[in-house]
Design an enzyme around this catalytic site. Sequence first.
Site, PDB file in Angstrom:
ATOM      1  N   CYS A 131      -2.978  -5.248   6.359  1.00  0.00           N
ATOM      2  CA  CYS A 131      -2.610  -3.830   6.423  1.00  0.00           C
ATOM      3  C   CYS A 131      -1.738  -3.325   5.281  1.00  0.00           C
ATOM      4  O   CYS A 131      -2.150  -2.459   4.506  1.00  0.00           O
ATOM      5  CB  CYS A 131      -1.880  -3.552   7.735  1.00  0.00           C
ATOM      6  SG  CYS A 131      -2.764  -4.063   9.206  1.00  0.00           S
ATOM      7  N   HIS A 156       1.854   1.372   6.196  1.00  0.00           N
ATOM      8  CA  HIS A 156       2.281   0.397   7.188  1.00  0.00           C
ATOM      9  C   HIS A 156       3.774   0.626   7.431  1.00  0.00           C
ATOM     10  O   HIS A 156       4.547   0.755   6.481  1.00  0.00           O
ATOM     11  CB  HIS A 156       2.039  -1.022   6.689  1.00  0.00           C
ATOM     12  CG  HIS A 156       2.276  -2.068   7.729  1.00  0.00           C
ATOM     13  ND1 HIS A 156       1.319  -2.433   8.648  1.00  0.00           N
ATOM     14  CD2 HIS A 156       3.369  -2.798   8.023  1.00  0.00           C
ATOM     15  CE1 HIS A 156       1.812  -3.351   9.454  1.00  0.00           C
ATOM     16  NE2 HIS A 156       3.058  -3.592   9.091  1.00  0.00           N
ATOM     17  N   ASP A 169      -8.397   0.181   6.210  1.00  0.00           N
ATOM     18  CA  ASP A 169      -7.634  -0.658   5.285  1.00  0.00           C
ATOM     19  C   ASP A 169      -8.282  -2.029   5.044  1.00  0.00           C
ATOM     20  O   ASP A 169      -7.991  -2.682   4.055  1.00  0.00           O
ATOM     21  CB  ASP A 169      -6.168  -0.821   5.732  1.00  0.00           C
ATOM     22  CG  ASP A 169      -6.038  -1.266   7.178  1.00  0.00           C
ATOM     23  OD1 ASP A 169      -7.074  -1.445   7.852  1.00  0.00           O
ATOM     24  OD2 ASP A 169      -4.888  -1.421   7.641  1.00  0.00           O
ATOM     25  N   HIS A 170      -9.147  -2.448   5.944  1.00  0.00           N
ATOM     26  CA  HIS A 170      -9.858  -3.728   5.765  1.00  0.00           C
ATOM     27  C   HIS A 170     -10.864  -3.875   6.889  1.00  0.00           C
ATOM     28  O   HIS A 170     -10.923  -3.042   7.802  1.00  0.00           O
ATOM     29  CB  HIS A 170      -8.887  -4.910   5.777  1.00  0.00           C
ATOM     30  CG  HIS A 170      -7.917  -4.868   6.909  1.00  0.00           C
ATOM     31  ND1 HIS A 170      -8.290  -5.103   8.209  1.00  0.00           N
ATOM     32  CD2 HIS A 170      -6.595  -4.553   6.953  1.00  0.00           C
ATOM     33  CE1 HIS A 170      -7.236  -4.969   8.992  1.00  0.00           C
ATOM     34  NE2 HIS A 170      -6.187  -4.612   8.263  1.00  0.00           N
TER      35      HIS A 170
END
Lengths: 411, 98
Positions: free
Chosen positions: A39, A93, A289-290
Amino acid sequence: RPGPATWRRLGWDWGCASACWPPAACSLWRLRGAQQAVCAPSRVSFLTGRRPDTTRLYDFYSYWRVHAGNYSTMPQYFKENGYMTMSVGKVFHPGVSSNYHDDYPYSWSIPPFHPSTEKYENDKTCRGKDGRLYANLVCPVNVTEMPGGTLPDIQTTEEAIRLLKVMKTQKQKFFLAVGYHKPHIPLRYPQEFLKLYPLENITLAPDPWVPKKLPSVAYNPWMDIRQRDDVQALNVSFPYGPLPDDFQRQIRQSYYAAVSYLDMQVGRLLNALDDVGLSSSTMVVFTADHGWSLGEHGEWAKYSNFDVATRVPLMFYVPGMTSAAASQQGRIFPYLDPFSHNLGLVPQGQSKKVVELVSLFSTLAELAGLQVPPACPKTSFHVALCTEGASIVHYFNSSEEKVETEDGCED
Amino acid sequence: NNRCHTEEPVAFSQYPRPSDTPQWNSDRPELKDIRIMGYSMRTIDYRYTVWVQFNPNNFSADFEDVHAGELYVVEIDPNQDYNIYNNTLHGHLFKKLL
């Protein structure tokens, strides 16, 4: 494919049958490209337009402005160019990596909003078969029984809609970043979404074993999964497991359900954009984010360089460019309830180019008509404004048709 | 097709590790514990990764000190299950990607 859903995963194989997100059909979308599959580093990277080797954030424990360089962010750039910039939910984050205030006031015009029920996210709120409450990984819930009677992403949608209504009256350019938690673990979502994915339809990953020639350094042992109460009870071997097949199916079922829950929130938000009459003058970008491993290679969670962990959706809705602008009465984003609509597969987008999230900054700047930040020099620790990602706007009008060039290559 | 795909776009990603074998902090190593960095480049056709020595004090990666590598051919192995890195170490494809 199980159920009438949506993006199966915010990464790899999300066969889109968007219940609540028609832009999948009228936007450009591109795949791939998180710079690091976790993150904080990923978010700081695409929000600054620089790679982790330049933000020097590989973990969660430093603030790039003091640890690497005082780099301008994408929202900061828009703010400095006259936009009202607002953060709702998880955008940066939280914690040290964004200086405990989501990089406010640098990046945002007003203090970032966080849902009041965010603090319960890791509490014991999941009802076990014995009637007691646990901090489980698989956690479908009755929302009315949750602390506060709601969930964080629902509150995030409500706040974002409130801000859209305010912006309608302000007549000011705005940059609204809305960050949803799900499908992050714990997979805590309204239990009715399970109906969309009957367990008997859920399969294992196509390759649920650890590949023989995978270097051990490439393997992530999914520690965050192991720490949940329901997984601890399975007494799974470290580091390679595996998880029992039936529990793998439960995780996959709940992941899909959590994504559909997210899909509904996005649908409500975009429907509100229509309601306030701003959809024909507002660009919308959807990304993540992923990705997340769902049992492929015997792995779970993020934390790797596999495509399933690094690949993200990247959709652009640009009025008049990716679709015709709506008429005054027309709706771009009609809301479709996934529980009452039988939704077919939406055609996949127009592009499968290889792109990176680090390009988002320059791409959005160009689309908004702002000066595109210059490319960073090889060493840019003292350069406040530059980017390591090139704008991808030139792809927007390019044909996907392959043309043979004079030397016999496909262009 | 070595002749044609000379300027195709590439996506880079990276991931840190504290050790060559999985341990309790392999998923989320703190900066001070990072010893290895895995750099990946993804093209339409390949995913190529090298896991190299990394110094967290000066943030330097040593590409001469390769701990392990991965190479997957997307067309025949879309799920990335068959690592052919060691089979191609001295081949033309490897040199081209490098």
